[in-house]
Structure formats: structure tokens, C-alpha cells
Design a protein around this motif. Structure first.
Motif, PDB file in Angstrom:
ATOM      1  N   ILE A  83      -2.657  14.101  -6.556  1.00 18.94           N
ATOM      2  CA  ILE A  83      -2.336  13.056  -5.589  1.00 18.94           C
ATOM      3  C   ILE A  83      -2.394  11.682  -6.255  1.00 18.94           C
ATOM      4  O   ILE A  83      -1.559  10.803  -5.992  1.00 18.94           O
ATOM      5  N   ALA A  84      -3.366  11.476  -7.134  1.00 16.29           N
ATOM      6  CA  ALA A  84      -3.478  10.195  -7.840  1.00 16.29           C
ATOM      7  C   ALA A  84      -2.228   9.931  -8.671  1.00 16.29           C
ATOM      8  O   ALA A  84      -1.692   8.815  -8.687  1.00 16.29           O
ATOM      9  N   THR A  85      -1.754  10.947  -9.364  1.00 10.12           N
ATOM     10  CA  THR A  85      -0.529  10.821 -10.160  1.00 10.12           C
ATOM     11  C   THR A  85       0.649  10.464  -9.265  1.00 10.12           C
ATOM     12  O   THR A  85       1.485   9.620  -9.604  1.00 10.12           O
ATOM     13  N   ARG A  86       0.696  11.074  -8.084  1.00  8.23           N
ATOM     14  CA  ARG A  86       1.802  10.841  -7.165  1.00  8.23           C
ATOM     15  C   ARG A  86       1.825   9.397  -6.673  1.00  8.23           C
ATOM     16  O   ARG A  86       2.867   8.737  -6.700  1.00  8.23           O
ATOM     17  N   VAL A  87       0.653   8.877  -6.211  1.00  7.78           N
ATOM     18  CA  VAL A  87       0.668   7.533  -5.629  1.00  7.78           C
ATOM     19  C   VAL A  87       0.847   6.466  -6.709  1.00  7.78           C
ATOM     20  O   VAL A  87       1.487   5.432  -6.467  1.00  7.78           O
ATOM     21  N   LEU A  88       0.312   6.689  -7.927  1.00  7.77           N
ATOM     22  CA  LEU A  88       0.525   5.712  -8.997  1.00  7.77           C
ATOM     23  C   LEU A  88       1.988   5.703  -9.422  1.00  7.77           C
ATOM     24  O   LEU A  88       2.583   4.630  -9.623  1.00  7.77           O
ATOM     25  N   THR A  89       2.586   6.881  -9.532  1.00 12.81           N
ATOM     26  CA  THR A  89       4.006   6.960  -9.883  1.00 12.81           C
ATOM     27  C   THR A  89       4.860   6.255  -8.832  1.00 12.81           C
ATOM     28  O   THR A  89       5.759   5.471  -9.159  1.00 12.81           O
ATOM     29  N   ALA A  90       4.571   6.514  -7.563  1.00  7.92           N
ATOM     30  CA  ALA A  90       5.338   5.884  -6.486  1.00  7.92           C
ATOM     31  C   ALA A  90       5.157   4.369  -6.498  1.00  7.92           C
ATOM     32  O   ALA A  90       6.113   3.617  -6.259  1.00  7.92           O
ATOM     33  N   GLY A 127      -4.679  10.185  -0.857  1.00 10.02           N
ATOM     34  CA  GLY A 127      -4.864   9.144  -1.855  1.00 10.02           C
ATOM     35  C   GLY A 127      -4.110   7.891  -1.491  1.00 10.02           C
ATOM     36  O   GLY A 127      -3.247   7.895  -0.602  1.00 10.02           O
ATOM     37  N   TYR A 128      -4.454   6.805  -2.174  1.00  5.89           N
ATOM     38  CA  TYR A 128      -3.805   5.526  -1.919  1.00  5.89           C
ATOM     39  C   TYR A 128      -3.738   4.714  -3.194  1.00  5.89           C
ATOM     40  O   TYR A 128      -4.504   4.928  -4.137  1.00  5.89           O
ATOM     41  N   CYS A 129      -2.810   3.754  -3.219  1.00  8.34           N
ATOM     42  CA  CYS A 129      -2.672   2.837  -4.337  1.00  8.34           C
ATOM     43  C   CYS A 129      -2.166   1.501  -3.811  1.00  8.34           C
ATOM     44  O   CYS A 129      -1.184   1.467  -3.074  1.00  8.34           O
ATOM     45  N   TYR A 130      -2.849   0.420  -4.187  1.00 11.39           N
ATOM     46  CA  TYR A 130      -2.398  -0.928  -3.844  1.00 11.39           C
ATOM     47  C   TYR A 130      -1.659  -1.543  -5.022  1.00 11.39           C
ATOM     48  O   TYR A 130      -2.067  -1.402  -6.183  1.00 11.39           O
ATOM     49  N   LEU A 178       0.836  -1.195   0.000  1.00 11.28           N
ATOM     50  CA  LEU A 178       0.000   0.000   0.000  1.00 11.28           C
ATOM     51  C   LEU A 178       0.870   1.244   0.000  1.00 11.28           C
ATOM     52  O   LEU A 178       1.783   1.377   0.815  1.00 11.28           O
ATOM     53  N   VAL A 179       0.580   2.155  -0.928  1.00  9.95           N
ATOM     54  CA  VAL A 179       1.248   3.452  -1.002  1.00  9.95           C
ATOM     55  C   VAL A 179       0.204   4.519  -0.692  1.00  9.95           C
ATOM     56  O   VAL A 179      -0.895   4.507  -1.258  1.00  9.95           O
ATOM     57  N   VAL A 180       0.519   5.446   0.208  1.00  6.05           N
ATOM     58  CA  VAL A 180      -0.426   6.502   0.583  1.00  6.05           C
ATOM     59  C   VAL A 180       0.251   7.866   0.512  1.00  6.05           C
ATOM     60  O   VAL A 180       1.469   7.985   0.659  1.00  6.05           O
ATOM     61  N   ALA A 181      -0.579   8.877   0.288  1.00  2.00           N
ATOM     62  CA  ALA A 181      -0.140  10.271   0.343  1.00  2.00           C
ATOM     63  C   ALA A 181      -1.209  11.061   1.080  1.00  2.00           C
ATOM     64  O   ALA A 181      -2.406  10.854   0.854  1.00  2.00           O
ATOM     65  N   ASP A 182      -0.791  11.953   1.956  1.00  2.00           N
ATOM     66  CA  ASP A 182      -1.740  12.729   2.741  1.00  2.00           C
ATOM     67  C   ASP A 182      -1.063  14.020   3.169  1.00  2.00           C
ATOM     68  O   ASP A 182      -0.188  14.014   4.039  1.00  2.00           O
ATOM     69  N   ASP A 183      -1.438  15.125   2.532  1.00  2.00           N
ATOM     70  CA  ASP A 183      -0.895  16.421   2.907  1.00  2.00           C
ATOM     71  C   ASP A 183      -1.893  17.497   2.505  1.00  2.00           C
ATOM     72  O   ASP A 183      -3.061  17.190   2.209  1.00  2.00           O
ATOM     73  N   LEU A 184      -1.470  18.740   2.462  1.00  2.00           N
ATOM     74  CA  LEU A 184      -2.393  19.835   2.151  1.00  2.00           C
ATOM     75  C   LEU A 184      -2.962  19.736   0.747  1.00  2.00           C
ATOM     76  O   LEU A 184      -4.014  20.308   0.455  1.00  2.00           O
ATOM     77  N   ALA A 185      -2.281  19.006  -0.139  1.00  2.32           N
ATOM     78  CA  ALA A 185      -2.768  18.848  -1.517  1.00  2.32           C
ATOM     79  C   ALA A 185      -3.888  17.820  -1.618  1.00  2.32           C
ATOM     80  O   ALA A 185      -4.569  17.743  -2.646  1.00  2.32           O
TER      81      ALA A 185
END
Length: 293
Positions: free
Chosen positions: A228-235, A207-210, A197-204
Motif C-alpha cells: 500500500i505504501a508503494t501504491r500511494v507514493l507512486t500515485a 495508507g496515505y501520502c501527503y 492527500l492520496v489515500v488507499a483503502d481496500d482488502l490489501a
């Protein structure tokens, strides 16, 4: 033909898994893909997934047997906070067209009769698309992205994206409710146990991606913004092991941000089936899971 509930047993789980392998294996060959027999680990994970749905939604799982007691089809559905999802509908190739699929679908639809929203991930099979449309679902064509990841072309994720776990359950449910009207609830517990699981959570935003444990498939993604979607998919794609072919399935036209990520990563795009919605617009940014929707 007899329809009966799927029992909470390893034997029934293996019966459903074998049916799915026979049906989907044949469909992949029709699409020109080489058959890919599942490993023992993948087979065990599939049985665990089947039993997870049976235990949480016993009235949504059905098995079809012929007069000799041979299993010829199966269906599983679940309800999560008023959102119904069809997790599985399979019929053996030799008996397709005889009404087995319609009978199984009807049982699962009856289970979700009180739900305002419904989601189905549908193959390219014309009969399936026709049946889902007749059931009142809007069909949205999808893209499948596949191939080894070109990390240089993909570039880095813009912002922090970290490994997630059970502590993120509130974040995951919150994102789900905003996107699809209902949280995945216990399905997140299953996914967290068996996936990365990859997650991002900040002022922007959040989101999450499995990603499957072997890195071969993006299993589910939701976010409150395209950034945020772009960030978690890229990660997540950066976590795919070197040389592994990854798949990102069920990408609807609303997810052009995902197409852009896939193109940067050097993935091949092809038209592939539909995602079907009833009672809600296609969530975005969102990539559904075939089983957990």
C-alpha cells in the motif's frame, strides 16, 4: 539569554519563520545546495504551521532572546496521544555553540516529560546529532530523494489510490496509531487544508501520502503494508507537475520500498541527516514530516 513562550501572534510567527530561514538557509549552503528564497505563499504557510503548533501546544513553543531583545533561537514541540515530537529547533549561525540550542531543547523535553515515545527529524549537523543522542534518542541515518519524476520509468500504481479529504480522518488516525503509537490528530486537519492527500483503502490494507500543493515535496506517508505504501507514493509522484523537482526526505533504511519507488522515478539519492526515535522502533512503512513527525 531569555527564554519565553512563543505568542499566538503573526509577529512571533514571522520571527520564528525568519530564524528558521536564516539557520536552515545556511545549512543548505554548507551541503552544497543553492539557496532557495521562499515565495510569499510558502512564507505564509510556514507562519500558519508555526501558529497551528502554538495554538495546540502553547507550552511546547519557545523563543530565545539575547540581552538586547533580539531573537536568536526558537523551538517547537507537540504531543499527540502520548507521542512527543520536536517540530523545530533553530539557532542563528552566529550564536551556535553557546548553549542556546541545549536550553531550548531542554524546555521542549520538559514539555514531553510524561510521553513514552519521541520522534525528531535531525539535520546532518554533528552538534545536533550529539545532543539528541545524549537525550536518549536512537539515531537512524536517512536518505533524501530528489529530482524531476520520470513517469515512464515510475510506471503506474498497482491498485486504486484516490484524492482524500476530511472524510478520511478515521483512516488516517488508525494508520498512525498502528505505526507510531499515536495519531496526528489536529495536524491532519492542517495538512488536509494545505496539501494534496492520496489515500488507499481496500482488502490489501490502508495508507496515505501527503504532497505539498506545489508538488515539490512528499510531506508525510503512512501505510499498513509495503504494498500500500508503494501504491500511494507512486500515485503521489504521478501528481507532481511536469518539470517540477520533488523531494522525499527522511527515508530511513527500513523504507527500502520507498527507495525502489524513487529509483524507478529517476530521483537522485543522497545521505541526509537522521530520524531519531525514543521509546519506539522506527515505524514502517512510514516517511515522517519534518514538522509533524
Amino acid at each position: 539569554m531569555l527564554l519565553r513562550p512563543v505568542r499566538d501572534t503573526e509577529d512571533d510567527a514571522e520571527t520564528v519563520r525568519t530564524l528558521a530561514e536564516a539557520a536552515f538557509g545556511a545549512s543548505h549552503q554548507l551541503k552544497g545546495d543553492a539557496p532557495n528564497p521562499p515565495s510569499a505563499d510558502r512564507a505564509a504557510l510556514k507562519r500558519a504551521q508555526i501558529l497551528h503548533i502554538v495554538r495546540h501546544d502553547p507550552a511546547g513553543s519557545w523563543l530565545a532572546e539575547d540581552a538586547d531583545g533580539r531573537a536568536v533561537g526558537a523551538a517547537q514541540s507537540h504531543i499527540r496521544e502520548g507521542t512527543w515530537g520536536l517540530a523545530l529547533l533553530v539557532v542563528l549561525p552566529g550564536v551556535q555553540g553557546g548553549g542556546v540550542g541545549r536550553a531550548l531543547l531542554q524546555r521542549t523535553l520538559e514539555y514531553g516529560r510524561g510521553c513514552l515515545r519521541g520522534i525528531i527529524c535531525c539535520s546532518r549537523h554533528p552538534a545536533a546529532a550529539r545532543v539528541y543522542r545524549q537525550a536518549g534518542f536512537a539515531l537512524h541515518p536517512t536518505i533524501r530523494m530528489r529530482g524531476p519524476v520520470d513517469r515512464a520509468g515510475l510506471g503506474g500504481a498497482e491498485g486504486a489510490a484516490v484524492e482524500g479529504g476530511p472524510r478520511e480522518r478515521d483512516l488516517l488516525d488508525s494508520v498512525d496509531r498502528r505505526l507510531r503509537g499515536g495519531a496526528h490528530g489536529p495536524d491532519h486537519d492542517f495538512l488536509i487544508r494545505h496539501h494534496r492527500l492520496v489515500v488507499a483503502d481496500d482488502l490489501a490494507g490502508s495508507g496515505y501520502c501527503y504532497l505539498t500543493a506545489d508538488g515539490s515535496r512528499v510531506a508525510l506517508l503512512g501505510a499498513t503494508s509495503r504494498r500500500i505504501a508503494t501504491r500511494v507514493l507512486t500515485a503521489a509522484l504521478h501528481r507532481v507537475p511536469e518539470g517540477t523537482e520533488v523531494e522525499v526526505q527522511d527515508v530511513t533504511a527500513e523504507q527500502q520500498w520507498a527507495v525502489d519507488v524513487g529509483l524507478r522515478a529517476g530521483l537522485e539519492l543522497r545521505s541526509e541527516g537522521f530520524v531519531c526515535f525514543r521509546g519506539l522502533r522506527p515505524p514502517s512503512p512510514y516517511i515522517p514530516s519534518g514538522a509533524f513527525l
